[in-house]
Write a protein that holds these residues in place. Sequence first.
Motif, mmCIF file in Angstrom:
data_model
loop_
_atom_site.group_PDB
_atom_site.id
_atom_site.type_symbol
_atom_site.label_atom_id
_atom_site.label_comp_id
_atom_site.label_asym_id
_atom_site.label_seq_id
_atom_site.Cartn_x
_atom_site.Cartn_y
_atom_site.Cartn_z
ATOM 1 N N UNK A 67 -11.449 -15.739 5.985
ATOM 2 C CA UNK A 67 -11.886 -15.916 7.362
ATOM 3 C C UNK A 67 -10.878 -16.622 8.245
ATOM 4 N N UNK A 68 -9.689 -16.891 7.728
ATOM 5 C CA UNK A 68 -8.682 -17.603 8.512
ATOM 6 C C UNK A 68 -7.828 -16.683 9.373
ATOM 7 N N UNK A 69 -7.893 -15.387 9.148
ATOM 8 C CA UNK A 69 -7.094 -14.436 9.925
ATOM 9 C C UNK A 69 -7.958 -13.260 10.331
ATOM 10 N N UNK A 70 -7.696 -12.730 11.520
ATOM 11 C CA UNK A 70 -8.426 -11.543 11.959
ATOM 12 C C UNK A 70 -7.572 -10.290 11.814
ATOM 13 N N UNK A 71 -6.293 -10.481 11.505
ATOM 14 C CA UNK A 71 -5.385 -9.348 11.379
ATOM 15 C C UNK A 71 -4.354 -9.655 10.296
ATOM 16 N N UNK A 72 -4.100 -8.673 9.424
ATOM 17 C CA UNK A 72 -3.123 -8.825 8.350
ATOM 18 C C UNK A 72 -2.187 -7.634 8.386
ATOM 19 N N UNK A 73 -0.894 -7.900 8.274
ATOM 20 C CA UNK A 73 0.134 -6.869 8.261
ATOM 21 C C UNK A 73 0.620 -6.701 6.831
ATOM 22 N N UNK A 74 0.482 -5.489 6.289
ATOM 23 C CA UNK A 74 0.970 -5.191 4.947
ATOM 24 C C UNK A 74 2.366 -4.599 5.076
ATOM 25 N N UNK A 75 3.365 -5.404 4.799
ATOM 26 C CA UNK A 75 4.754 -4.984 4.962
ATOM 27 C C UNK A 75 5.391 -4.704 3.602
ATOM 28 N N UNK A 76 4.711 -3.891 2.804
ATOM 29 C CA UNK A 76 5.272 -3.479 1.531
ATOM 30 C C UNK A 76 4.697 -2.113 1.182
ATOM 31 N N UNK A 77 5.318 -1.471 0.243
ATOM 32 C CA UNK A 77 4.886 -0.141 -0.164
ATOM 33 C C UNK A 77 3.557 -0.232 -0.907
ATOM 34 N N UNK A 78 2.611 0.600 -0.501
ATOM 35 C CA UNK A 78 1.282 0.610 -1.102
ATOM 36 C C UNK A 78 1.055 2.003 -1.678
ATOM 37 N N UNK A 79 0.578 2.057 -2.919
ATOM 38 C CA UNK A 79 0.279 3.355 -3.510
ATOM 39 C C UNK A 79 -0.962 3.946 -2.836
ATOM 40 N N UNK A 80 -1.147 5.217 -3.000
ATOM 41 C CA UNK A 80 -2.306 5.889 -2.422
ATOM 42 C C UNK A 80 -3.602 5.296 -2.973
ATOM 43 N N UNK A 85 4.158 0.222 8.615
ATOM 44 C CA UNK A 85 3.397 -0.843 7.965
ATOM 45 C C UNK A 85 1.919 -0.683 8.303
ATOM 46 N N UNK A 86 1.057 -1.086 7.394
ATOM 47 C CA UNK A 86 -0.374 -1.023 7.631
ATOM 48 C C UNK A 86 -0.850 -2.325 8.257
ATOM 49 N N UNK A 87 -1.729 -2.200 9.241
ATOM 50 C CA UNK A 87 -2.337 -3.355 9.889
ATOM 51 C C UNK A 87 -3.837 -3.260 9.661
ATOM 52 N N UNK A 88 -4.404 -4.287 9.040
ATOM 53 C CA UNK A 88 -5.844 -4.349 8.815
ATOM 54 C C UNK A 88 -6.387 -5.404 9.760
ATOM 55 N N UNK A 89 -7.317 -5.000 10.620
ATOM 56 C CA UNK A 89 -7.861 -5.958 11.577
ATOM 57 C C UNK A 89 -9.384 -5.945 11.549
ATOM 58 N N UNK A 90 -9.933 -7.135 11.725
ATOM 59 C CA UNK A 90 -11.376 -7.327 11.789
ATOM 60 C C UNK A 90 -11.720 -7.794 13.184
ATOM 61 N N UNK A 91 -12.648 -7.119 13.813
ATOM 62 C CA UNK A 91 -13.107 -7.561 15.126
ATOM 63 C C UNK A 91 -14.291 -8.487 14.938
ATOM 64 N N UNK A 92 -14.360 -9.503 15.760
ATOM 65 C CA UNK A 92 -15.489 -10.430 15.704
ATOM 66 C C UNK A 92 -15.566 -11.198 14.393
#
Length: 55
Positions: A5-18, A41-48
């Motif tokens: 709960x400390x972040x609302x957005x995370x950037x995945x800056x590495x290779x991710x398998x399918x 890069x993948x960005x995972x974000x949570x609103x609210x």
Amino acid sequence: MLSSGTASKVLLDYSVTTDDFFRIADAWCAQGAKISKKAGMFVISLKGFRIPPND
């Protein structure tokens, strides 16, 4: 970071398998997250998002 709960957005800056991508998408999209791809890069974000109480 998202589950704490400390972040609302995370950037995945590495290779991710399918398989890993679909595991992440399944777990977080079910909780209302949005996954986008920016500059390779993948960005995972949570609103609210809420910071959980210290129980």
